[in-house]
Write a protein that holds these residues in place. Structure first.
Motif, short mmCIF file in Angstrom:
data_model
loop_
_atom_site.label_atom_id
_atom_site.label_comp_id
_atom_site.label_asym_id
_atom_site.label_seq_id
_atom_site.Cartn_x
_atom_site.Cartn_y
_atom_site.Cartn_z
N GLY A 123 0.79 -1.23 0.00
CA GLY A 123 0.00 0.00 0.00
C GLY A 123 0.82 1.28 0.00
O GLY A 123 0.28 2.36 0.20
N ALA A 124 2.11 1.16 -0.24
CA ALA A 124 2.97 2.35 -0.12
C ALA A 124 3.07 3.17 -1.40
O ALA A 124 2.84 4.36 -1.39
CB ALA A 124 4.36 1.93 0.33
N GLN A 125 3.40 2.51 -2.51
CA GLN A 125 3.65 3.29 -3.73
C GLN A 125 3.09 2.61 -4.97
O GLN A 125 3.79 1.84 -5.62
CB GLN A 125 5.15 3.51 -3.90
CG GLN A 125 5.73 4.43 -2.86
CD GLN A 125 7.05 5.01 -3.32
OE1 GLN A 125 7.96 4.28 -3.68
NE2 GLN A 125 7.16 6.31 -3.30
N ASP A 126 1.85 2.91 -5.30
CA ASP A 126 1.27 2.43 -6.54
C ASP A 126 1.79 3.30 -7.68
O ASP A 126 2.25 4.42 -7.47
CB ASP A 126 -0.26 2.54 -6.50
CG ASP A 126 -0.87 1.65 -5.43
OD1 ASP A 126 -0.28 0.61 -5.11
OD2 ASP A 126 -1.95 2.00 -4.92
N PHE A 127 1.66 2.78 -8.91
CA PHE A 127 2.05 3.55 -10.08
C PHE A 127 1.17 3.14 -11.25
O PHE A 127 0.86 1.96 -11.41
CB PHE A 127 3.51 3.30 -10.47
CG PHE A 127 3.87 3.90 -11.80
CD1 PHE A 127 4.18 5.24 -11.90
CD2 PHE A 127 3.84 3.13 -12.96
CE1 PHE A 127 4.47 5.82 -13.13
CE2 PHE A 127 4.12 3.70 -14.20
CZ PHE A 127 4.44 5.04 -14.28
N CYS A 128 0.79 4.11 -12.05
CA CYS A 128 0.16 3.84 -13.34
C CYS A 128 0.65 4.89 -14.32
O CYS A 128 0.82 6.06 -13.95
CB CYS A 128 -1.36 3.87 -13.25
SG CYS A 128 -2.14 3.47 -14.85
N GLN A 142 -1.76 12.80 -12.55
CA GLN A 142 -2.27 14.04 -11.96
C GLN A 142 -2.48 13.92 -10.46
O GLN A 142 -2.13 14.83 -9.71
CB GLN A 142 -3.59 14.45 -12.61
CG GLN A 142 -3.44 14.94 -14.03
CD GLN A 142 -4.78 15.15 -14.71
OE1 GLN A 142 -5.83 15.12 -14.09
NE2 GLN A 142 -4.74 15.35 -16.02
N ASN A 143 -3.07 12.79 -9.99
CA ASN A 143 -3.43 12.73 -8.57
C ASN A 143 -2.51 11.83 -7.74
O ASN A 143 -2.55 11.88 -6.52
CB ASN A 143 -4.90 12.32 -8.39
CG ASN A 143 -5.16 10.89 -8.81
OD1 ASN A 143 -4.42 9.97 -8.50
ND2 ASN A 143 -6.26 10.67 -9.50
N HIS A 144 -1.72 10.98 -8.39
CA HIS A 144 -0.74 10.11 -7.71
C HIS A 144 -1.36 9.19 -6.67
O HIS A 144 -0.67 8.72 -5.77
CB HIS A 144 0.39 10.92 -7.07
CG HIS A 144 1.13 11.75 -8.06
ND1 HIS A 144 2.03 11.22 -8.95
CD2 HIS A 144 1.06 13.08 -8.32
CE1 HIS A 144 2.51 12.19 -9.71
NE2 HIS A 144 1.93 13.32 -9.36
#
Length: 76
Positions: A47-52, A59-61
């Motif tokens: 749950g720390a660092q998602d990415f797409c 835009q919203n990270h």
């Protein structure tokens, strides 16, 4: 595990998953990587660092329909 995101975005992700658009999921180092609609997604199982790579996530990270599709995949 569920990230906070608008219901509309979550339902778009569920639709992507239901349509079979999530491909080649690979889990390694507590991260799940997949491709959805040509976008690269890395879902952090901690749950720390998602990415797409999509513009909405850039835009919203925090969330996008592609992240929601991965969450739906993980529920199944």
């Amino acid at each position: 595990m569920s990230r906070m995101m608008p219901a509309r975005v979550r339902s778009e992700g569920i639709s992507l998953y239901a349509a079979g658009l999530l491909s080649d999921p690979v889990e390694a180092d507590f991260k799940l990587s997949a491709e959805i609609e040509g976008e690269q997604v890395i879902y952090d199982l901690d749950g720390a660092q998602d990415f797409c790579s999509c513009s909405i996530f850039q835009q919203n990270h925090r969330y996008c329909k592609h992240i929601a599709a991965v969450e739906e995949y993980l529920k199944k």
